[in-house]
Design a protein around this motif. Structure first.
Motif, PDB file in Angstrom:
ATOM      1  N   GLU A  84      33.012  43.396  53.593  1.00 23.89           N
ATOM      2  CA  GLU A  84      34.086  42.894  52.734  1.00 23.89           C
ATOM      3  C   GLU A  84      34.234  41.379  52.868  1.00 23.89           C
ATOM      4  O   GLU A  84      34.358  40.666  51.870  1.00 23.89           O
ATOM      5  CB  GLU A  84      35.401  43.590  53.085  1.00 23.89           C
ATOM      6  CG  GLU A  84      36.572  43.140  52.236  1.00 23.89           C
ATOM      7  CD  GLU A  84      37.856  43.862  52.586  1.00 23.89           C
ATOM      8  OE1 GLU A  84      38.928  43.379  52.190  1.00 23.89           O
ATOM      9  OE2 GLU A  84      37.779  44.913  53.271  1.00 23.89           O
ATOM     10  N   GLN A  85      34.192  40.894  54.099  1.00 26.79           N
ATOM     11  CA  GLN A  85      34.345  39.454  54.322  1.00 26.79           C
ATOM     12  C   GLN A  85      33.135  38.687  53.799  1.00 26.79           C
ATOM     13  O   GLN A  85      33.276  37.595  53.231  1.00 26.79           O
ATOM     14  CB  GLN A  85      34.547  39.175  55.818  1.00 26.79           C
ATOM     15  CG  GLN A  85      35.824  39.754  56.391  1.00 26.79           C
ATOM     16  CD  GLN A  85      37.068  39.217  55.690  1.00 26.79           C
ATOM     17  OE1 GLN A  85      37.159  38.023  55.419  1.00 26.79           O
ATOM     18  NE2 GLN A  85      38.012  40.094  55.414  1.00 26.79           N
TER      19      GLN A  85
ATOM     20  N   ARG B 206      33.189  38.252  50.001  1.00 25.89           N
ATOM     21  CA  ARG B 206      34.063  37.144  49.600  1.00 25.89           C
ATOM     22  C   ARG B 206      33.402  35.801  49.890  1.00 25.89           C
ATOM     23  O   ARG B 206      33.455  34.869  49.075  1.00 25.89           O
ATOM     24  CB  ARG B 206      35.396  37.239  50.334  1.00 25.89           C
ATOM     25  CG  ARG B 206      36.236  38.449  49.933  1.00 25.89           C
ATOM     26  CD  ARG B 206      37.543  38.477  50.682  1.00 25.89           C
ATOM     27  NE  ARG B 206      38.343  39.640  50.289  1.00 25.89           N
ATOM     28  CZ  ARG B 206      39.533  39.949  50.798  1.00 25.89           C
ATOM     29  NH1 ARG B 206      40.063  39.160  51.730  1.00 25.89           N
ATOM     30  NH2 ARG B 206      40.183  40.999  50.378  1.00 25.89           N
TER      31      ARG B 206
ATOM     32  N   ASN C  10      30.624  35.121  47.405  1.00 29.10           N
ATOM     33  CA  ASN C  10      31.183  34.758  46.106  1.00 29.10           C
ATOM     34  C   ASN C  10      31.624  33.300  46.093  1.00 29.10           C
ATOM     35  O   ASN C  10      31.427  32.581  45.109  1.00 29.10           O
ATOM     36  CB  ASN C  10      32.373  35.664  45.760  1.00 29.10           C
ATOM     37  CG  ASN C  10      31.936  37.058  45.339  1.00 29.10           C
ATOM     38  OD1 ASN C  10      30.856  37.237  44.798  1.00 29.10           O
ATOM     39  ND2 ASN C  10      32.771  38.049  45.600  1.00 29.10           N
ATOM     40  N   ARG C  11      32.220  32.854  47.193  1.00 30.62           N
ATOM     41  CA  ARG C  11      32.616  31.449  47.289  1.00 30.62           C
ATOM     42  C   ARG C  11      31.394  30.537  47.319  1.00 30.62           C
ATOM     43  O   ARG C  11      31.403  29.439  46.754  1.00 30.62           O
ATOM     44  CB  ARG C  11      33.486  31.227  48.542  1.00 30.62           C
ATOM     45  CG  ARG C  11      34.794  31.988  48.552  1.00 30.62           C
ATOM     46  CD  ARG C  11      35.698  31.567  47.402  1.00 30.62           C
ATOM     47  NE  ARG C  11      36.172  30.206  47.544  1.00 30.62           N
ATOM     48  CZ  ARG C  11      37.288  29.869  48.187  1.00 30.62           C
ATOM     49  NH1 ARG C  11      38.029  30.795  48.771  1.00 30.62           N
ATOM     50  NH2 ARG C  11      37.668  28.604  48.244  1.00 30.62           N
TER      51      ARG C  11
ATOM     52  N   LYS D 260      38.913  40.026  45.075  1.00 32.49           N
ATOM     53  CA  LYS D 260      37.727  39.960  45.931  1.00 32.49           C
ATOM     54  C   LYS D 260      36.777  38.815  45.571  1.00 32.49           C
ATOM     55  O   LYS D 260      35.859  38.514  46.322  1.00 32.49           O
ATOM     56  CB  LYS D 260      36.966  41.287  45.858  1.00 32.49           C
ATOM     57  CG  LYS D 260      37.715  42.465  46.461  1.00 32.49           C
ATOM     58  CD  LYS D 260      36.999  43.781  46.203  1.00 32.49           C
ATOM     59  CE  LYS D 260      35.637  43.818  46.856  1.00 32.49           C
ATOM     60  NZ  LYS D 260      34.972  45.141  46.670  1.00 32.49           N
ATOM     61  N   GLY D 261      36.993  38.193  44.410  1.00 33.17           N
ATOM     62  CA  GLY D 261      36.124  37.100  44.017  1.00 33.17           C
ATOM     63  C   GLY D 261      34.899  37.520  43.242  1.00 33.17           C
ATOM     64  O   GLY D 261      33.992  36.716  43.037  1.00 33.17           O
TER      65      GLY D 261
END
Length: 301
Positions: free
Chosen positions: A66-67, A70, A73-74, A138-139
């Motif tokens: 999950e982390q 994100r 995505n960033r 979530k991005g």
């Protein structure tokens, strides 16, 4: 920790199979296994439970995935910002949407936008209302067009573009089909065609019926607007649908009847994350959409 390791880890996590992940990545299976082992060694935890080449995420593996989703995505956003900085009119917009805005609202906005900015590309993500909101959080996308616009959400901010009415859709032979308007109470004895539980239009319909003093008898369920319309067209029940979904697409053998009580409607607009800035091309579309629907509403009034 290397970007390559993270990409290998995420691919294996999605597929739950090392060989399939390696094939998708176009690398040797041994290379994938080796990089994940190095990643686990560096982190000091087991990310997968192994059953041959089939794997499952451990609890900490799920948290890490999950982390990393994100974070990646960033990372992708950062690359796009650099690309779009010099020319936002040639960027790509990732936008999410549920089926209730898919037939008319979003295509109308995109078509008009492309006339002014023909070099902008779009990547569209469709899902249920709650899935799309979660995608913004979530991005997976930085923007979504939804209805209704969520109020006071801790992680997304909404901009209302317009408000529309909810209407009753009934079979052509229905005893109320010739009415100029109905109350929701008039439909209390009818079977209802609805979205499944967990869909926002289902929630809105059930709440409106509750306020009118009854619980709807759900005869059939459909997961998209076309399915709902088709079931009503077949005479299998009545439904409550946003009026704009019926523009240019009122199904055969059905009649749209306004609801005079209670006053039912929904807001439609754009949502964006509270903790991330929009990319330049996304900012361009966000501003365009506000101006476009404002002009449209003033013209219609």
């Amino acid at each position: 920790m290397e970007i390559r390791q993270i990409k290998y880890f995420m691919e294996v996590a999605r597929r739950e199979h090392v060989t399939e992940a390696a094939n998708a990545l176009h690398v040797a299976q041994s290379a994938v296994s080796r990089q994940i082992a190095k990643l686990e060694e560096e982190l000091g935890v087991a990310l997968f439970i192994r059953e041959g080449r089939v794997v499952r995420l451990t609890p900490i593996g799920k948290v890490f995935l999950e982390q990393m989703e994100r974070a990646m995505n960033r990372f992708d956003d950062a690359q796009r910002i650099i690309e779009e900085y010099t020319d936002p009119e040639r960027g790509t917009i990732h936008i999410g949407f549920p089926s209730s805005v898919a037939a008319y609202i979003l295509p109308t906005a995109l078509s008009r936008f492309r006339r002014d900015y023909p070099n902008v590309k779009f990547e569209l993500k469709q899902g249920s209302y709650y899935e799309i909101i979660n995608s913004v959080v979530k991005g997976e996308v930085n923007m979504a067009m939804v209805g209704p616009v969520p109020a006071d959400h801790p992680k997304v901010a909404g901009t209302i573009l317009f408000t529309e009415k909810i209407a009753a859709l009934v079979p052509a032979g229905h005893h109320l089909a010739d009415r100029t308007a109905v109350t929701l109470n008039d439909l209390r004895n009818d079977p209802f065609v609805m979205f499944p539980e967990g869909y926002v239009l289902r929630d809105m319909t059930e709440e409106a019926c509750r306020q009118s003093g009854f619980r709807p008898n759900v005869s059939f369920e459909g997961k998209d607007m076309d399915a709902i319309k088709g079931l009503v067209s077949a005479g299998l029940g009545v439904s409550l649908v946003p009026e704009i979904t019926l523009i240019d697409s009122l199904p055969r053998a059905t009649v749209q009847v306004p609801i005079k009580e209670p006053d039912m409607g929904r807001t439609v607009g754009l949502i964006v994350p509270r903790d991330r800035e929009l990319l330049p091309t996304e900012e361009l579309f966000h501003g365009f959409a506000q101006a476009f629907f404002d002009r449209l509403e003033r013209f219609q009034n």
